[in-house]
Design a protein around this motif. Structure first.
Motif, PDB file in Angstrom:
ATOM      1  N   ALA A  91      14.337 -24.692  38.230  1.00 35.75           N
ATOM      2  CA  ALA A  91      13.644 -23.926  37.197  1.00 35.75           C
ATOM      3  C   ALA A  91      13.224 -24.838  36.048  1.00 35.75           C
ATOM      4  CB  ALA A  91      14.542 -22.805  36.693  1.00 35.75           C
ATOM      5  N   ARG A  92      14.126 -25.715  35.614  1.00 38.32           N
ATOM      6  CA  ARG A  92      13.788 -26.652  34.534  1.00 38.32           C
ATOM      7  C   ARG A  92      12.655 -27.576  34.954  1.00 38.32           C
ATOM      8  NH1 ARG A  92      19.655 -27.072  33.988  1.00 38.32           N
ATOM      9  NH2 ARG A  92      20.337 -26.020  32.079  1.00 38.32           N
ATOM     10  N   PHE A  93      12.762 -28.108  36.157  1.00 41.87           N
ATOM     11  CA  PHE A  93      11.749 -29.050  36.633  1.00 41.87           C
ATOM     12  C   PHE A  93      10.382 -28.371  36.747  1.00 41.87           C
ATOM     13  CE2 PHE A  93       9.442 -31.162  40.108  1.00 41.87           C
ATOM     14  CZ  PHE A  93       9.418 -32.458  39.616  1.00 41.87           C
ATOM     15  N   LEU A  94      10.354 -27.147  37.233  1.00 37.26           N
ATOM     16  CA  LEU A  94       9.082 -26.427  37.378  1.00 37.26           C
ATOM     17  C   LEU A  94       8.427 -26.189  36.023  1.00 37.26           C
ATOM     18  CD1 LEU A  94       7.052 -24.837  39.110  1.00 37.26           C
ATOM     19  CD2 LEU A  94       8.544 -22.843  38.868  1.00 37.26           C
ATOM     20  N   VAL A  95       9.217 -25.791  35.038  1.00 42.58           N
ATOM     21  CA  VAL A  95       8.672 -25.515  33.710  1.00 42.58           C
ATOM     22  C   VAL A  95       8.161 -26.789  33.059  1.00 42.58           C
ATOM     23  CG1 VAL A  95       9.287 -24.774  31.382  1.00 42.58           C
ATOM     24  CG2 VAL A  95       9.999 -23.429  33.350  1.00 42.58           C
ATOM     25  N   VAL A  96       8.900 -27.880  33.187  1.00 36.51           N
ATOM     26  CA  VAL A  96       8.482 -29.140  32.573  1.00 36.51           C
ATOM     27  C   VAL A  96       7.194 -29.657  33.211  1.00 36.51           C
ATOM     28  CG1 VAL A  96       9.126 -31.557  32.292  1.00 36.51           C
ATOM     29  CG2 VAL A  96      10.791 -29.779  31.812  1.00 36.51           C
ATOM     30  N   VAL A  97       7.068 -29.538  34.523  1.00 36.59           N
ATOM     31  CA  VAL A  97       5.849 -29.991  35.197  1.00 36.59           C
ATOM     32  C   VAL A  97       4.650 -29.142  34.770  1.00 36.59           C
ATOM     33  CG1 VAL A  97       4.710 -30.154  37.438  1.00 36.59           C
ATOM     34  CG2 VAL A  97       7.028 -31.007  37.159  1.00 36.59           C
ATOM     35  N   LEU A  98       4.821 -27.837  34.709  1.00 32.15           N
ATOM     36  CA  LEU A  98       3.716 -26.972  34.297  1.00 32.15           C
ATOM     37  C   LEU A  98       3.318 -27.225  32.847  1.00 32.15           C
ATOM     38  CD1 LEU A  98       4.715 -23.579  35.973  1.00 32.15           C
ATOM     39  CD2 LEU A  98       2.953 -25.180  36.699  1.00 32.15           C
ATOM     40  N   ASN A  99       4.300 -27.533  32.002  1.00 27.45           N
ATOM     41  CA  ASN A  99       3.997 -27.790  30.589  1.00 27.45           C
ATOM     42  C   ASN A  99       3.378 -29.162  30.373  1.00 27.45           C
ATOM     43  OD1 ASN A  99       5.564 -28.962  27.799  1.00 27.45           O
ATOM     44  ND2 ASN A  99       4.287 -27.146  27.607  1.00 27.45           N
ATOM     45  N   SER A 100       3.874 -30.177  31.060  1.00 31.39           N
ATOM     46  CA  SER A 100       3.420 -31.548  30.814  1.00 31.39           C
ATOM     47  C   SER A 100       2.173 -31.900  31.606  1.00 31.39           C
ATOM     48  CB  SER A 100       4.547 -32.538  31.152  1.00 31.39           C
ATOM     49  OG  SER A 100       5.705 -32.272  30.399  1.00 31.39           O
ATOM     50  N   THR A 149      14.347 -26.602  25.490  1.00 35.65           N
ATOM     51  CA  THR A 149      15.656 -26.934  26.060  1.00 35.65           C
ATOM     52  C   THR A 149      15.516 -27.551  27.443  1.00 35.65           C
ATOM     53  OG1 THR A 149      16.600 -25.068  24.839  1.00 35.65           O
ATOM     54  CG2 THR A 149      17.929 -26.002  26.601  1.00 35.65           C
ATOM     55  N   ALA A 150      14.574 -27.048  28.230  1.00 37.27           N
ATOM     56  CA  ALA A 150      14.350 -27.624  29.565  1.00 37.27           C
ATOM     57  C   ALA A 150      13.836 -29.055  29.478  1.00 37.27           C
ATOM     58  CB  ALA A 150      13.361 -26.751  30.343  1.00 37.27           C
ATOM     59  N   ARG A 151      13.023 -29.363  28.469  1.00 40.65           N
ATOM     60  CA  ARG A 151      12.475 -30.717  28.338  1.00 40.65           C
ATOM     61  C   ARG A 151      13.553 -31.728  27.985  1.00 40.65           C
ATOM     62  NH1 ARG A 151       6.863 -31.218  28.011  1.00 40.65           N
ATOM     63  NH2 ARG A 151       7.206 -33.276  27.101  1.00 40.65           N
TER      64      ARG A 151
END
Length: 612
Positions: A91-100, A149-151
């Motif tokens: 979940a963290r990795f997916l959010v960071v990839v979509l954001n970055s 927080t995920a980043r």
């Protein structure tokens, strides 16, 4: 590590009898010795790969100051928040990839995280008899609700300092406890600004007189009002720095990425450090007359370090790095003809030790900071944004920075850095370096030839300006007590103070370079040669792709311009309808003269007045 030590113990116990007597060697011991040697080699490769992988998850630590050099600890700390399930990590990795990568907003990332939490809860409820088990709650607890927080689990964000920037005078204030007593007044500090600093100081100390806020439970991180004074006799600025509210935040922020933290990340890349070392060795051998790169130019080869020897040379394990500084302003919202213009600035640097093919790639560029808008700072206000960088590089020149470990050196290495040259367009170059504008009385950054003698082409008669003379004039301007005195000195000499003068090696008359984009690609050099100097030759060519002449104007196009000139109500409307190619033939046809040196508006105005 215990497994490695065990293998070493077994290896020593087997290798001892093997060295006593050749005849006593058994085939089984020889085979076992080879297996152990191979296993130890694999473990060493595995440890090196693990080290490189840890660097990718590296959080920049704080810089520790010593009396001689900056000690920067780059050993990556272990993450004590171990992921107990692959679901939160995914979940963290997916959010960071979509954001970055895909530029998903934080609002969209929050929605995605909440959706993932609901999906996990529903999936667990469908496939488990206990919908509120402790395992489910532990997994949901590790899925953050905030993308920030995920980043943190993926340290992509650089280590930066958030300065509070004054909306009026652009003075910078670093974060700190401004509710306590203020620091000593900088005006009473007798330290020589060009002397080697005794301690590492990356934050400039600006005077402040904060107004305490009694309703705040925590200490104020920034002053409430700006108290910067441009000179000794001027009054404080007094502009408000913080927004109203329970959690006051700066109205305007300047984010500065420290160069030491960027260089630590840069040296963590195993593919970069050998290229940097090779440039030092190559510079020591490049003493011929051919110049194919800036590192082989006489200016760089003769550039001396603080020890009086050539700076770019092989000196043990020390790293010697040269960087080029670039400053410019742009419109982040696009160029618009109507509406208010918004201008922001950028400060970045390129490492000249890299080969030209890698030097300007995005991943190899150091972004120092983005100068906030909505308008570009004035001539003096830009000094606030350059000063943190100049202070940091002053320490990197005198003391250097020692990194506890790099990608190829486990024992660490010392790095010394310098800035040459400063690359920009003409406007930004004059503003940042402290020179007068190209339209002022002293228009040249190399000599003191006044503007009324611009037709003098005898170079021997141009009064050259030395570096020491520039420094003396800049210091005299800086020491002036009031604005009128500064304006008088500036009109007399065309020199202002620049924070780049904090660098003892900086030569303002030699290190300011007009960038290639403006000089060649945007046609400034061509314009001067063909239009101003009259060095324009038109050669007919059979190949229209190589022809210097534009396409001929047809009779139908001429008639269209004539009719439009008779119908247009203003010259501006005629100018907006046609380009120079169509306006020039009509201008000649009306017998108005040579249209070559006329602007588009001048041509349209003359044609409109005749046709009206």
């Amino acid at each position: 590590m215990d497994h490695v030590r065990f293998l070493h113990e077994i290896n020593r116990s087997i290798s001892q009898p093997l060295s006593d007597s050749v005849a006593s060697r058994s085939a089984s011991l020889v085979v076992l010795f080879d297996i152990l040697s191979s296993e130890l080699s694999k473990m060493e490769e595995f440890r090196q790969d693990a080290w490189n992988q840890q660097f990718s998850n590296f959080h920049p630590p704080e810089t520790v100051s010593s009396g001689h050099q900056i000690q920067y600890v780059v050993e990556p700390p272990l993450n004590d928040r171990a992921v107990t399930s692959p679901i939160p990590f995914t979940a963290r990795f997916l959010v960071v990839v979509l954001n970055s990568v895909f530029k998903l907003s934080f609002k969209g990332c929050r929605l995605l995280l909440q959706s993932l939490r609901i999906i996990v809860r529903l999936a667990h409820a469908n496939f488990s008899q206990d919908p509120r088990s402790s395992t489910l709650e532990a997994v949901l607890k590790e899925i953050p609700s905030d993308p920030a927080t995920a980043r943190k689990w993926f340290p992509f964000d650089p280590h930066s300092i958030q300065y509070a920037c004054c909306p009026t005078c652009c003075a910078l204030y670093p974060p700190g406890d401004y509710s306590s007593s203020p620091p000593p007044d900088p005006d009473t500090d007798d330290e020589d600004p060009l002397a080697p600093p005794s301690t590492f100081q990356i934050l400039p100390n600006y005077p402040y007189d904060p107004v305490p806020l009694s309703h705040l439970a925590e200490p104020l991180r920034y002053p409430e009002q700006c108290t910067f004074k441009g000179n000794s006799e001027s009054s404080p600025c007094g502009a408000r720095l913080l927004r109203f509210g329970e959690n006051p935040r700066p109205i305007r922020v300047f984010s500065y990425q420290t160069f030491v933290s960027w260089l630590a990340r840069f040296l963590c890349r195993a593919d970069i450090e050998p290229l940097l070392d090779a440039s030092q060795a190559r510079a020591g051998l490049s003493r011929d007359e051919s110049v194919d790169d800036i590192l082989s130019s006489p200016e760089v080869l003769n550039f001396l370090g603080p020890d009086g020897l050539p700076f770019l040379r092989v000196c043990g394990s020390d790293g010697r790095y040269l960087l080029g500084l670039f400053v410019d302003w742009f419109h982040p919202r696009g160029n618009r003809q109507g509406g208010a213009a918004y201008s922001a600035g950028v400060i970045f640097m390129v490492c000249l030790n890299l080969p030209p093919t890698l030097r300007y790639k995005r991943e190899n560029i150091y972004l120092a900071g983005v100068i906030p808008g909505p308008k570009a700072p004035s001539l003096e206000e830009v000094n606030h944004f350059i000063e943190p960088l100049a202070l940091e590089f002053r320490d990197l020149w005198f003391k250097g920075a020692h990194f506890s470990r790099t990608a190829l050196r486990r024992e660490g290495r010392l790095a010394l850095c310098a800035i040459i040259p400063f690359i920009s367009d003409l406007g930004a170059g004059r503003k940042v370096s402290g020179h007068a504008s190209h339209s002022s009385t002293f228009f040249c950054s190399f000599c003191q030839l006044p503007k009324d003698m611009i037709d003098n082409l005898d170079m021997a008669s141009w009064p050259r300006r030395t570096c020491q003379e520039f420094r003396n004039l800049a210091e005299e301007w800086r020491a002036a007590a009031d604005r009128n005195t500064r304006d008088t000195l500036f009109k007399k000499s065309g020199v202002r103070y620049s924070p780049l003068l904090l660098l003892p090696y900086w030569q303002p008359t030699r290190y300011v370079v007009i960038d290639t984009m403006h000089n060649l690609f945007l046609g400034l050099f061509q314009h001067h040669c063909r239009r101003i100097f009259g060095m324009n030759v038109r050669v007919p060519s059979e190949n229209r792709a190589d022809a210097d002449e534009p396409d001929p104007v047809t009779p139908e196009e001429l008639e269209m311009v004539r009719l439009a000139a008779a119908r247009c109500t203003t010259a501006a409307s005629l100018k907006n309808k046609f380009n120079l190619r169509l306006l020039r033939p009509v201008y000649v046809e009306l017998g108005l003269g040579d249209p070559e040196m006329k602007t588009k508006m001048q041509l349209a105005d003359a044609i409109f007045n005749v046709r009206a």
